[in-house]
Enzyme design. Structure first.
Site, mmCIF file in Angstrom:
data_model
loop_
_atom_site.group_PDB
_atom_site.id
_atom_site.type_symbol
_atom_site.label_atom_id
_atom_site.label_comp_id
_atom_site.label_asym_id
_atom_site.label_seq_id
_atom_site.Cartn_x
_atom_site.Cartn_y
_atom_site.Cartn_z
ATOM 1 N N CYS A 297 1.023 -0.996 0.180
ATOM 2 C CA CYS A 297 0.046 0.055 -0.243
ATOM 3 C C CYS A 297 1.478 1.311 -0.173
ATOM 4 O O CYS A 297 2.040 0.683 -0.435
ATOM 5 C CB CYS A 297 -0.716 0.106 0.831
ATOM 6 S SG CYS A 297 0.573 -0.296 2.694
ATOM 7 N N ASN B 193 2.080 1.939 4.218
ATOM 8 C CA ASN B 193 2.649 0.234 5.012
ATOM 9 C C ASN B 193 2.316 0.473 6.717
ATOM 10 O O ASN B 193 2.393 -0.548 7.575
ATOM 11 C CB ASN B 193 3.629 -0.455 4.703
ATOM 12 C CG ASN B 193 4.195 -1.503 5.560
ATOM 13 O OD1 ASN B 193 5.510 -1.984 5.376
ATOM 14 N ND2 ASN B 193 3.026 -2.663 4.556
ATOM 15 N N CYS C 106 -1.114 0.559 7.253
ATOM 16 C CA CYS C 106 -3.374 0.755 7.737
ATOM 17 C C CYS C 106 -3.149 -0.679 6.775
ATOM 18 O O CYS C 106 -3.273 -1.486 7.584
ATOM 19 C CB CYS C 106 -3.556 1.703 6.731
ATOM 20 S SG CYS C 106 -3.910 3.217 7.841
ATOM 21 N N ARG C 107 -3.576 -0.782 4.920
ATOM 22 C CA ARG C 107 -3.479 -1.775 4.504
ATOM 23 C C ARG C 107 -3.128 -3.487 4.372
ATOM 24 O O ARG C 107 -3.388 -3.527 4.471
ATOM 25 C CB ARG C 107 -3.841 -0.965 2.709
ATOM 26 C CG ARG C 107 -4.949 -0.378 3.181
ATOM 27 C CD ARG C 107 -5.413 0.692 2.349
ATOM 28 N NE ARG C 107 -4.993 1.561 1.636
ATOM 29 C CZ ARG C 107 -4.392 2.560 0.949
ATOM 30 N NH1 ARG C 107 -4.618 2.433 -0.338
ATOM 31 N NH2 ARG C 107 -3.321 3.060 0.400
ATOM 32 N N SER C 108 -1.552 -2.626 4.092
ATOM 33 C CA SER C 108 -0.430 -3.596 3.439
ATOM 34 C C SER C 108 -0.211 -4.787 4.904
ATOM 35 O O SER C 108 -0.467 -6.163 4.790
ATOM 36 C CB SER C 108 0.451 -3.706 2.377
ATOM 37 O OG SER C 108 0.554 -2.298 3.140
ATOM 38 N N ASP D 215 -8.191 3.582 0.762
ATOM 39 C CA ASP D 215 -7.662 4.454 2.307
ATOM 40 C C ASP D 215 -8.406 4.693 2.877
ATOM 41 O O ASP D 215 -8.948 5.649 2.726
ATOM 42 C CB ASP D 215 -6.169 5.873 1.619
ATOM 43 C CG ASP D 215 -5.294 6.039 2.577
ATOM 44 O OD1 ASP D 215 -5.864 5.524 3.463
ATOM 45 O OD2 ASP D 215 -4.300 6.193 1.649
HETATM 46 P P1 4NP Z 1 -2.134 2.828 4.145
HETATM 47 O O1 4NP Z 1 -2.577 3.916 4.522
HETATM 48 O O2 4NP Z 1 -1.057 3.235 3.039
HETATM 49 O O3 4NP Z 1 -3.222 1.546 4.079
HETATM 50 O O4 4NP Z 1 -0.732 2.414 5.320
HETATM 51 C C1 4NP Z 1 -1.504 5.422 4.756
HETATM 52 C C2 4NP Z 1 -0.767 5.734 5.660
HETATM 53 C C3 4NP Z 1 -0.190 6.974 5.541
HETATM 54 C C4 4NP Z 1 -0.454 7.130 4.685
HETATM 55 C C5 4NP Z 1 -1.121 7.718 4.178
HETATM 56 C C6 4NP Z 1 -1.648 6.346 3.218
HETATM 57 N N1 4NP Z 1 0.422 8.742 5.219
HETATM 58 O O5 4NP Z 1 0.288 10.192 4.320
HETATM 59 O O6 4NP Z 1 1.703 9.245 6.135
#
Ligand code: 4NP
Length: 154
Positions: A8, A11, A13-15, A123
Site C-alpha cells: 500500500c 505500510n 494500515c492496509r498492507s 485508503d
Molecule cells: P496505508 O495508509 O497506505 O494503508 O498504510 C496510509 C498511511 C499513511 C499515509 C497514507 C496512507 N500517509 O500519508 O502518511
C-alpha cells in the site's frame, strides 16, 4: 515456496492488515507461503501499524503487533512471486518501478475476488473507524480468493 508481498502507500494500515490476515488464513487453509508487506512511500519506515488497524485486526483475531513498516526496494521485484497492490496508485507506482520481467507479477489484490465488484482497498488513513472494518472485510475476501487460486495452481 511461493512468496507474496502486499503493498500500500504507508505500510501502516492496509498492507500490514493484509499480511496478518493472509498469513493466518493461509495457515488455516494448509497453504505454505511466505508473506511480507511494504509501502510505496517512506514516511513510516520502522513504525508499527496504525492503532486503528491493529485494533480492527485484533477484534477479528489477527495480530499485527510484530509488524514494522518498510518501503518497497528494488530487490523485491526479484524476491517475490506476486506483488499485490491495494489500489491503482500503488499498482502504477510498482509497475513504473518494476523491471520488464516482473511486470506481470504486480497485480491488484482485489482482482482475486472478482465477486467483490471492487478494484481497490480504500485508503482508511484520513477516515473514521468504520473505514478499517471495510478494509478488513475486503482483505478477508480477497485473501480467500487468492488462497483458492494458489491452491488451484498447486
Ligand atoms: P496505508 O495508509 O497506505 O494503508 O498504510 C496510509 C498511511 C499513511 C499515509 C497514507 C496512507 N500517509 O500519508 O502518511
Amino acid at each position: 515456496m511461493m512468496r507474496l508481498l502486499f503493498v500500500c502507500l504507508g505500510n501502516i494500515c492496509r498492507s500490514p492488515t493484509a499480511e496478518a490476515v493472509f498469513r493466518l488464513r493461509a495457515r488455516e487453509a494448509g497453504l505454505e507461503v511466505e508473506v511480507e508487506s511494504a509501502g510505496t512511500g517512506a514516511w513510516h519506515i520502522g513504525a508499527p501499524p496504525d492503532e486503528r488497524a491493529s485494533a480492527a485486526g485484533l477484534a477479528q483475531g489477527y495480530d499485527l503487533s510484530a509488524l514494522r513498516a518498510r518501503q518497497v526496494v528494488a530487490d523485491d521485484y526479484d524476491q517475490f512471486d506476486l506483488l499485490l497492490a491495494m489500489d491503482h496508485d500503488n499498482l502504477e507506482t510498482l509497475r513504473s518501478q518494476a523491471p520488464g520481467k516482473a511486470h506481470d507479477r504486480v497485480r491488484l489484490f482485489l482482482s482475486f475476488d472478482p465477486g467483490l465488484g471492487r478494484e481497490s482497498v480504500p485508503d482508511p488513513y484520513y477516515g473514521g473507524e468504520g473505514g478499517f472494518e471495510e478494509v478488513l472485510d475486503l482483505i478477508e475476501a480477497a485473501s480467500d480468493g487468492l488462497i483458492a487460486h494458489l491452491k488451484s495452481i498447486g
